[in-house]
Design a protein around this motif. Structure first.
Motif, short mmCIF file in Angstrom:
data_model
loop_
_atom_site.label_atom_id
_atom_site.label_comp_id
_atom_site.label_asym_id
_atom_site.label_seq_id
_atom_site.Cartn_x
_atom_site.Cartn_y
_atom_site.Cartn_z
N PRO A 1 9.96 -5.83 -13.36
CA PRO A 1 11.22 -6.24 -14.23
C PRO A 1 11.65 -7.59 -14.51
O PRO A 1 11.38 -8.38 -13.56
CB PRO A 1 12.34 -5.59 -13.12
N PRO A 2 11.79 -7.87 -15.93
CA PRO A 2 11.92 -9.18 -16.30
C PRO A 2 12.92 -10.11 -15.49
O PRO A 2 12.56 -11.46 -15.06
CB PRO A 2 12.32 -9.00 -17.77
N SER A 3 13.89 -9.54 -14.87
CA SER A 3 15.03 -10.03 -14.20
C SER A 3 14.98 -10.05 -12.61
O SER A 3 15.91 -10.60 -12.03
CB SER A 3 16.32 -9.49 -14.83
N MET A 4 13.85 -9.72 -12.23
CA MET A 4 13.62 -9.22 -10.65
C MET A 4 14.10 -10.53 -9.96
O MET A 4 14.98 -10.39 -8.93
CB MET A 4 12.28 -8.80 -10.80
N LEU A 5 13.40 -11.56 -10.19
CA LEU A 5 13.73 -12.80 -9.44
C LEU A 5 14.82 -13.46 -9.50
O LEU A 5 15.39 -14.16 -8.82
CB LEU A 5 12.44 -13.73 -9.60
N THR B 1 7.90 -12.73 -19.88
CA THR B 1 8.53 -14.02 -20.23
C THR B 1 9.78 -14.44 -19.63
O THR B 1 10.60 -13.68 -19.50
CB THR B 1 8.70 -14.17 -21.75
N GLY B 2 9.84 -15.57 -18.94
CA GLY B 2 10.96 -16.13 -18.44
C GLY B 2 11.03 -15.52 -16.91
O GLY B 2 12.06 -15.64 -16.17
N ALA C 1 0.75 -1.00 -0.11
CA ALA C 1 -0.03 -0.02 0.03
C ALA C 1 0.77 1.16 0.25
O ALA C 1 0.61 2.11 0.90
CB ALA C 1 -1.03 -0.02 1.20
N ASN C 2 1.82 1.40 -0.94
CA ASN C 2 2.60 2.46 -1.10
C ASN C 2 1.91 3.14 -2.59
O ASN C 2 0.69 2.77 -2.78
CB ASN C 2 3.89 2.41 -1.34
N GLN C 3 2.61 3.93 -3.33
CA GLN C 3 2.09 4.28 -4.37
C GLN C 3 3.36 3.88 -5.76
O GLN C 3 3.46 4.85 -6.68
CB GLN C 3 2.02 5.85 -4.70
N ILE C 4 3.79 2.84 -5.65
CA ILE C 4 4.90 2.68 -6.44
C ILE C 4 4.48 2.17 -7.82
O ILE C 4 3.56 1.42 -8.14
CB ILE C 4 5.63 1.28 -6.17
N THR C 5 5.34 2.67 -8.81
CA THR C 5 4.79 2.64 -10.31
C THR C 5 5.89 2.06 -10.91
O THR C 5 5.74 1.57 -12.15
CB THR C 5 4.34 3.82 -10.69
N SER C 6 7.29 2.13 -10.63
CA SER C 6 8.31 1.35 -11.14
C SER C 6 9.30 0.91 -10.02
O SER C 6 9.39 1.19 -9.11
CB SER C 6 8.84 2.43 -12.01
N ILE C 7 10.10 -0.01 -10.51
CA ILE C 7 10.95 -0.58 -9.87
C ILE C 7 12.19 -0.64 -10.64
O ILE C 7 12.45 -1.18 -12.03
CB ILE C 7 10.77 -2.25 -9.54
N ASP C 8 13.50 -0.24 -10.02
CA ASP C 8 14.53 0.10 -11.07
C ASP C 8 15.10 -1.24 -11.09
O ASP C 8 15.30 -2.25 -10.21
CB ASP C 8 15.75 0.94 -10.14
N GLU C 9 16.07 -1.65 -12.27
CA GLU C 9 16.71 -3.09 -12.56
C GLU C 9 17.70 -2.78 -11.38
O GLU C 9 18.40 -2.08 -11.28
CB GLU C 9 17.25 -2.84 -13.98
#
Length: 231
Positions: free
Chosen positions: A167-171, A192-193, A136-144
């Motif tokens: 982000p595709p590589s987050m995990l 994907t992936g 419950a913040n207002q996060i719209t993006s996560i930096d790579e």
């Protein structure tokens, strides 16, 4: 003396110990006053009893020389509160992570604030972090790369934000991740992936408090059981 020893044994702050010192000094003064009256009444020599009490002066001087923050909240970022290696910054209206979060932090609560992005930098030194709650913040993006140094992170809650994508590589930078929540965001698809080579993930919380088994991540719309309460 006994008051000071008890204060130090209990790990009390410098202010508390100084208060104990003043109390002990006041009690000592009262005792000397009554002793003087008795001695004078008995006709005894009172000159030795009029010497000032100096036993506590070295201790008081030492305490004033202690570095700031030498108490139970040492290193705790303001205006958050801390308990052990857990830092609680919930519901404080914060728009950014506070400076100087201890590197030893294992749990960071940052729910119900006003964070708009998840940038690299503020969390880079939190290499011991195991749980990160950003509900419950207002996060719209996560930096790579924001999670690059969090190899021990097991729980990540990004629920109830405004994320349109992940982000595709987050995990791939979270080898220990077990629980991930992305419920109630603006996600329309999973990259994907996204789950490739992620063997540790066992719970994925998706749309509207539904839980998805990671075995079914290529068909994540199949719910199993209600989401348990996060403790």
């Amino acid at each position: 003396g006994s008051s000071l020893r008890r204060a130090k044994h209990q790990g009390r702050s410098k202010r508390s110990i100084l208060s104990a010192a003043r109390s002990a000094h006041a009690n000592g003064s009262a005792w000397r006053g009554s002793s003087l009256r008795r001695a004078r009444h008995q006709g005894r020599d009172t000159s030795i009893m009029l010497r000032p009490c100096t036993a506590l002066l070295p201790l008081v001087a030492f305490l004033w020389l202690l570095p700031p923050g030498a108490d139970s909240q040492q290193g705790c970022p303001q205006p958050c509160s801390c308990a052990g290696t857990a830092v609680d910054c919930n519901v404080l209206g914060l728009t950014a992570f506070p400076a100087e979060i201890p590197a030893s932090t294992t749990i960071l609560y940052f729910d119900f604030n006003l964070l708009k992005t998840l940038p690299r930098g503020p969390l880079d030194k939190l290499t011991q972090l195991k749980s990160l709650y950003l509900l419950a913040n207002q996060i719209t993006s996560i930096d790579e790369g924001v999670f690059n140094n969090m190899s021990l992170l097991e729980k990540l809650d990004l629920g109830s934000n405004l994320l349109p994508a992940l982000p595709p590589s987050m995990l791939s930078t979270l080898p220990s991740i077990r629980h991930l929540s992305v419920t109630s965001n603006r996600l329309t698809s999973i990259p994907t992936g996204f789950f490739d080579n992620v063997d540790s993930l066992t719970l994925l919380y998706g749309h509207e408090h539904q839980q998805f088994n990671c075995v079914d991540t290529r068909n994540v719309r199949r719910p199993t059981q209600p989401r348990p309460t996060v403790s």
